[in-house]
Design a protein around this motif. Structure first.
Motif, PDB file in Angstrom:
ATOM      1  N   LEU A   1     -36.632  40.418   2.580  1.00 54.68           N
ATOM      2  CA  LEU A   1     -35.447  39.798   2.002  1.00 54.68           C
ATOM      3  C   LEU A   1     -35.761  39.337   0.590  1.00 54.68           C
ATOM      4  O   LEU A   1     -36.899  38.964   0.292  1.00 54.68           O
ATOM      5  CB  LEU A   1     -34.998  38.595   2.844  1.00 54.68           C
ATOM      6  CG  LEU A   1     -34.250  38.968   4.130  1.00 54.68           C
ATOM      7  CD1 LEU A   1     -35.222  39.158   5.280  1.00 54.68           C
ATOM      8  CD2 LEU A   1     -33.215  37.917   4.476  1.00 54.68           C
ATOM      9  N   LYS A   2     -34.757  39.378  -0.255  1.00 50.57           N
ATOM     10  CA  LYS A   2     -34.913  38.878  -1.614  1.00 50.57           C
ATOM     11  C   LYS A   2     -33.888  37.792  -1.854  1.00 50.57           C
ATOM     12  O   LYS A   2     -32.790  37.818  -1.285  1.00 50.57           O
ATOM     13  CB  LYS A   2     -34.679  40.011  -2.613  1.00 50.57           C
ATOM     14  CG  LYS A   2     -35.740  41.106  -2.585  1.00 50.57           C
ATOM     15  CD  LYS A   2     -35.380  42.190  -3.574  1.00 50.57           C
ATOM     16  CE  LYS A   2     -36.375  43.342  -3.516  1.00 50.57           C
ATOM     17  NZ  LYS A   2     -35.905  44.491  -4.310  1.00 50.57           N
ATOM     18  N   GLU A   3     -34.240  36.873  -2.747  1.00 45.89           N
ATOM     19  CA  GLU A   3     -33.282  35.831  -3.067  1.00 45.89           C
ATOM     20  C   GLU A   3     -32.253  36.361  -4.063  1.00 45.89           C
ATOM     21  O   GLU A   3     -32.592  37.034  -5.037  1.00 45.89           O
ATOM     22  CB  GLU A   3     -34.013  34.613  -3.647  1.00 45.89           C
ATOM     23  CG  GLU A   3     -33.129  33.385  -3.566  1.00 45.89           C
ATOM     24  CD  GLU A   3     -33.824  32.109  -4.037  1.00 45.89           C
ATOM     25  OE1 GLU A   3     -35.069  32.063  -4.080  1.00 45.89           O
ATOM     26  OE2 GLU A   3     -33.085  31.177  -4.378  1.00 45.89           O
ATOM     27  N   VAL A   4     -31.004  36.059  -3.794  1.00 46.07           N
ATOM     28  CA  VAL A   4     -29.909  36.448  -4.682  1.00 46.07           C
ATOM     29  C   VAL A   4     -29.087  35.196  -4.979  1.00 46.07           C
ATOM     30  O   VAL A   4     -29.272  34.161  -4.350  1.00 46.07           O
ATOM     31  CB  VAL A   4     -29.027  37.539  -4.029  1.00 46.07           C
ATOM     32  CG1 VAL A   4     -29.814  38.821  -3.797  1.00 46.07           C
ATOM     33  CG2 VAL A   4     -28.415  37.046  -2.712  1.00 46.07           C
ATOM     34  N   ASN A   5     -28.185  35.295  -5.939  1.00 45.04           N
ATOM     35  CA  ASN A   5     -27.341  34.153  -6.267  1.00 45.04           C
ATOM     36  C   ASN A   5     -25.876  34.545  -6.304  1.00 45.04           C
ATOM     37  O   ASN A   5     -25.536  35.661  -6.683  1.00 45.04           O
ATOM     38  CB  ASN A   5     -27.742  33.573  -7.622  1.00 45.04           C
ATOM     39  CG  ASN A   5     -29.067  32.851  -7.545  1.00 45.04           C
ATOM     40  OD1 ASN A   5     -29.184  31.802  -6.934  1.00 45.04           O
ATOM     41  ND2 ASN A   5     -30.105  33.452  -8.132  1.00 45.04           N
TER      42      ASN A   5
END
Lengths: 143, 143, 143
Positions: free
Chosen positions: C4-8
């Motif tokens: 998973l990657k952090e997104v905004n």
């Protein structure tokens, strides 16, 4: 009693879950790794087989059942909160077979991922702690 | 005509709804109490019985039906907007029985909560006002 | 592999889709017009007819099927990412007929909108690019 608390969005994670792993375990592992103690979850994808539960509102016991075939995850919705001091994932899902027939229930261990695209929103705010609720026999949020 | 407007997240509420209450009434009551005039809703849980509707696209009338048994809420998705000056909750849901079979439709009054975990995101932006739409016979957002 | 990657969150769009248009095309057109290359989607509504797919996990081919009748959209969940340089909408949905029976699958071209209320959240962060995945035969996010 109806009770809602205000929470805030802290972080948003998007990604995919590993082929062949247990769906509930894998979501729980991600939450543990990212230190998510409060959150919401949504996912789509497919499973190799599913194990779900339906709660018997009279006997206060879950009835577990397996659908032992490949299925699409039409939708998974869940949340993260605390039970016995640990983050706990509570998720329900809707599945569909190759004829388009839909099935649904409470996600149980034993559901095997084929592919899964997931979004987890970590929340912050007051702790949501699950405690035994006499009326329903469930562990619900003590508000 | 396809038309979207930009909105912003204002507040996020998470909590549970009371056992034995009417699901649509209870969500509406929360929105009224928190002064939510625009929003989105998601929930999982279980109901003691369900009353839903399917819209007849030819006669332009809702057909209501009851499923008089305990069911899991596999998923509820809804929104809040304005009709006749008041906040109105529009929600659809997917339910599942103890064999895992899924049912779905438009949430109608008469659905009784067993347990329900809900997230309501209050939004701000231009007002979304429902008005009669001739083409469909529904009250849709006047954009 | 689970990744998973952090997104905004960047922007939130809410609105409705045009009667008579193709559901997948119309969502894709909105994303193109608003320059959304990463996002998440949720919708409820109704369709005049549906065309969905279920992925065959052994032959690695989609099986497409049509349900040629009016149906409620109990729920649509999707995401936006990049395939071959272009924004691609991946959505699953749950539908329900006038008896409340639910159907589900992967949204395919050929699903005709009756009415659809949609929320699209544009995200920003690392690009999510779909590439061929040997294990599943799908185009999954290269993480």
């Amino acid at each position: 009693m109806t009770a809602l608390k205000e929470v805030n969005s802290r972080q948003l994670f998007m990604g995919r879950l590993a082929y062949g792993e247990d769906l509930l375990d894998e979501i729980t592992a991600v939450c543990t790794r990212e230190n998510i103690r409060l959150g919401r979850i949504e996912a789509i994808g497919a499973v190799q087989r599913a194990r779900m539960a339906c709660y018997n509102q009279k006997t206060h016991e879950y009835r577990f059942f397996t659908i032992d075939q490949p299925l699409e995850i039409a939708q998974l919705t869940g949340n993260v909160s605390i039970r016995q001091g640990q983050p706990m994932v509570h998720a329900h899902l809707t599945l569909a077979d190759d004829a388009g027939n839909a099935y649904g229930g409470h996600l149980a261990p034993g559901t095997v991922i084929f592919a899964c695209e997931i979004i987890i929103e970590a929340l912050e705010g007051p702790e949501f702690i699950r405690e035994f609720d006499e009326e329903t026999g469930l562990t619900l949020w003590h508000m």
